[in-house]
Scaffold this motif. Sequence first.
Motif: not given
Length: 733
Positions: A47-49, A92, A194, A345, A404
Amino acid sequence: MIHGTWEPEPAARWEDAFLAGNGRHGALVDGDPEDDRVTVTHHTLVRPNNAPADTAPPGLAARLPALQDALPAGDAIAAEAFTDGRPLRWVQPFHPGFATRVRRAPAAGALPVRRSVDFATGVVTGVCGERRSEVFVSRADDVVVQYVTVPGPSVAIDLDHRLPGAPAGLAIGRGVATARRDTVLTLCARYPDSPLGYTGVTLLRTDTGRATVTAAGVRIEGAGRLLLLTRVRRHEGSLDPDEEAEALRALAAGDGPADPAAVHARLLARHTALHGAAYRRVTLDLGADPAERALPGSALLRRPASPALLERLFAAGRYHLLSSSGLLPPRLPGLWTGDWDTAWSGAFTTNANLNLQTASAVAADLPEVTRAHAALVEGQAADWRDNARAIFGARGIVAPSHTDGTSGHTYHFSREYPLHLWTAGADWLLKPLLDHEEATGRRTARTSALLAELAAFYEDFLSRTGPGGRIAIVPSYSPENRPSGGSWGAVDATMDIAAARHALRAAADRASATDAARLRELADRLPPYRINDEGALAEWARPGLGDHYRHRHLSHLYPVWPLDEINPYDTPELARAAGRALELRVSEDDSAHGHLHRGLIAARLGDPARTEEALARVLTGDYFHASLMSAHYPARDVYNADAAHALPALLVEALVQSTPDRLVLLPAPPARCPRGRITGVRTRFGARVDLTWSPGAYRAVLRPDRDARVELRSPAGTTGLVLRQGEENVVCS
């Protein structure tokens, strides 16, 4: 049952779901005949963060000389200010995609349920009465396959994104299209705020019956067989699901009949030809009671002293490690999660966890794992160069301690965890690739080039001189500990010394004569290890930095394992000091990786009592779910693959060890393994070993694939062996 496990009821928790995977796609299979859920994962689902600017390594190179002046001069906390002021940023987080669900009305009477997983084929099976479901993730065709016979008179099928922890802002789109016996179900997800998202596509094929589109998916009535083929793709912008569906139709068409049974059989044969051959290369048989071997996994876990449990956990660990390795090596949770809220993560932690999980890859003959590991390393090399330039102003490469899988930049660090100071990571990540080359007898240009870059980093970075003209490694960090009398960022951590020496000497072995002499001279100027006042190998070689024994990591024993620099045969004094350091170390939080790490070091030191103790802590600590996947903490707290994947490595190390010129048989056999047989162990001098042992006796068969001269150490003593390619050699007592 050694090569599989089973349970008499469906999984009540996603952590107990049986697992399948091909190193790209993963599947968690609950085995409930009334709501047959298969949660689909993929290594790329993160997941983009962070904004891109937030994931760059900190630009600290201009400030490095001042820090290198301050720390040796006695400013013990100077490294705490060596930061660009950013807060701790997580990489991520890994997350599940969705679940395919096949639901039917509850049966009139309760029928027994049996769910099982066959490690040798990778097939997860659920049986209830006449109904049977089989799930595997094809290593040949990269598709999640589910085949259901006698599904029920009416079943509802859909793709469900509503998994625990899913963000409320996840934008979802669905599609259903039916034509004759095929239905295509599509789920498109867009991450909040996003342009990135992911799309899942399932091709459903039936043998007969009627399909009716519903609000959620499709209802099938009157079918005798169902076949579901599923893929998921992470992407930016839009993705055409019709192209994905067409690829699945082409796969189902193949070269033969297109009915569900025929397509399933064809895909299964292609998959098992690859998976089965890899899984069967190494086996362990401890002569367990057949009655205990027949128990379900949850019952066997309640018998921690049973040899049948150790056999099954060895097999399960091998299966899960293989199944989670392909596009990338295993993450902290392997390739699986049923929850969006993954601990740490769900990333790759390279200062112990990933390294422990993949520790059996060479000796347990899983080159698939080594290739996945190499893919991570080689795919991030450009980012590692950025780390070296930005933080240290140096050529070469510096690996992050947390990634990630998409970025190799160092941006996860804080005052208490100054992971940006750690320089030993690249050596630890290259070590399995070097071991693999020794085992195969073939060097690769890519590994040699990375090793040369690592040596170049050390040539630039090792610019400070300490007492006696020795190099001072400054700053230096021993994950994830701090010394008494200092701070986390310090001078001359033992792990950093060992990694630098190993990297420089390994690079010298591949360099020109002039370059080799220069690199070896630099390695020889590194500080010697220090034995402290308690007779233990000190975690920091710098006098004045005291040891902090209550810690889960054992970074200072890196020269024992995974390196071979300190061992009982060549460096007995240092080996005794390492043993004393192991004795004094206490895990502060009972992390499973700490216990397995202790066991691997004990095995290298030839200490069967501490090897047994490490095994006992893991087997009696309630670390394993019914799935035989493990947890990070006791009482099955925090889903994590460290124990599951590292346990086979510990057993192999306890029974067979090798270097390019040495074979050690039964160096540290645990008391719970008085007899048994292990086959197919791969050595670093190019032979495979089958070992049978019992109290007071052993027999080893060596099958070399190249000529070698090695020293043999065994309970019978020490001797030399001359091995000829293709000729079996038997040694016994």
